[in-house]
Design an enzyme around this catalytic site. Structure first.
Site, mmCIF file in Angstrom:
data_model
loop_
_atom_site.group_PDB
_atom_site.id
_atom_site.type_symbol
_atom_site.label_atom_id
_atom_site.label_comp_id
_atom_site.label_asym_id
_atom_site.label_seq_id
_atom_site.Cartn_x
_atom_site.Cartn_y
_atom_site.Cartn_z
ATOM 1 C CG HIS A 201 2.148 -4.801 -4.526
ATOM 2 N ND1 HIS A 201 2.446 -5.900 -5.293
ATOM 3 C CD2 HIS A 201 3.334 -4.298 -4.085
ATOM 4 C CE1 HIS A 201 3.770 -6.065 -5.337
ATOM 5 N NE2 HIS A 201 4.332 -5.101 -4.609
ATOM 6 C CG ASP B 234 4.950 -5.894 0.056
ATOM 7 O OD1 ASP B 234 4.501 -6.548 1.012
ATOM 8 O OD2 ASP B 234 6.038 -6.151 -0.491
#
Length: 299
Positions: A257, A112
């Site tokens: 991430h 992400d």
């Protein structure tokens, strides 16, 4: 003279009408196919030979639709069947369906907040080294600033998802603001890679009814996760690796991430846990949209 003026006026109008009729028939006002003639340029031809927008006799038209919503307008273009919008869900998808082929020893890796030129390339290099694919839920502002990197993600076969424009806390947004956050991100992805996202993930995992409705309107399915590495807390590479390996199981979706802070630990972690997952017999796969065949990569 006053009694003659209407008669003179009618004669002038009659002669003018006759002249214009003869001139048009002779091609003096416009050439064939709308080519300009002695009387000035004719209306531009639009698709299918119709006058273009703004031509005389045409009603004014509004701005064009967003690029990823356009449909063929010419008779030569093949007709595309309309794509049904996804159903509006009440909660996100959390894992691969347990009985689907993709879930058989399959795991999904997701990243992400990117793309970020400091960390995303390293993650892509590791994925390419082992011949597997992952999902990247991008923020629109990051995608707009790193278009070449977004193109690389798509070119290497990974799935690009929508993660809003600025990574806000969704429940605090008005519906118009949320629609802008999601819609703008889909637009920039469409502009850069030629295809709008089919998956959406709410920042912080904070979902609400408006999120599901707007996502469905834009043709996206909501995807969450089952394994959170908590790499955003920067717990150390060893801790991230342990969390992934300890929670590995068929059908799980792993959250990591590639932006939003120092993600060097995440880059080092995937290079350590990915070969171990493959050695255990797990396959890195991708979720399939309802009604489509599962997508997977060799591993």
């Amino acid at each position: 003279m006053k009694n003659d003026e209407p008669t003179v006026g009618r004669r002038v109008l009659l002669r003018s009408a006759v002249f214009l009729g003869v001139a048009a028939a002779a091609g003096m006002l416009s050439g064939e196919n709308g080519a300009p003639g002695a009387g000035g340029p004719g209306p531009a031809a639009g698709p299918g030979g119709l006058p273009a927008a703004g031509a005389p006799g045409m009603l004014p038209q509004g701005p064009p639709e967003k690029s990823y919503r356009l449909r063929p307008m010419t008779a030569e273009a093949p007709a595309r069947p309309p794509v049904a919008a996804p159903a509006v869900r009440t909660r996100p998808i959390l894992e691969l369906p347990p009985h689907s082929p993709a879930a058989s020893n399959g795991m999904v890796l997701t990243f992400d907040d990117g793309p970020d030129p400091r960390y995303t390339p390293g993650i892509l290099d590791t994925l390419a080294r082992y011949g597997v694919r992952a999902m990247f839920f991008v923020c629109g502002e990051m995608a707009a600033e790193n278009r070449d990197l977004l193109r690389r993600i798509a070119a290497e076969g990974h799935v690009i998802g929508n993660h809003t424009w600025t990574h806000p806390l969704i429940p605090r947004l008005s519906r118009p603001a949320l629609a802008s956050e999601i819609g703008r991100t889909s637009e920039v992805v469409q502009q850069v890679v030629g295809e709008a996202p089919s998956w959406f993930r709410a920042p912080y995992g904070a979902w609400n009814r408006a999120t599901f409705e707007i996502g469905a309107e834009l043709g996206m399915e909501p995807l969450a996760w089952t394994v959170d590495t908590l790499d955003w807390k920067e717990p150390g590479t060893t801790t991230i690796v342990s969390r992934v390996l300890d929670a590995a199981a068929p059908g799980v979706i792993v959250l990591s991430h590639d932006a939003g802070g120092d993600r060097s630990q995440s880059v080092r972690a995937i290079s350590a846990y990915l070969p171990q997952l493959l050695a255990r017999g797990y396959r890195m796969t991708l979720p399939s949209l309802p009604g489509t065949a599962p997508a997977s990569a060799p591993s």
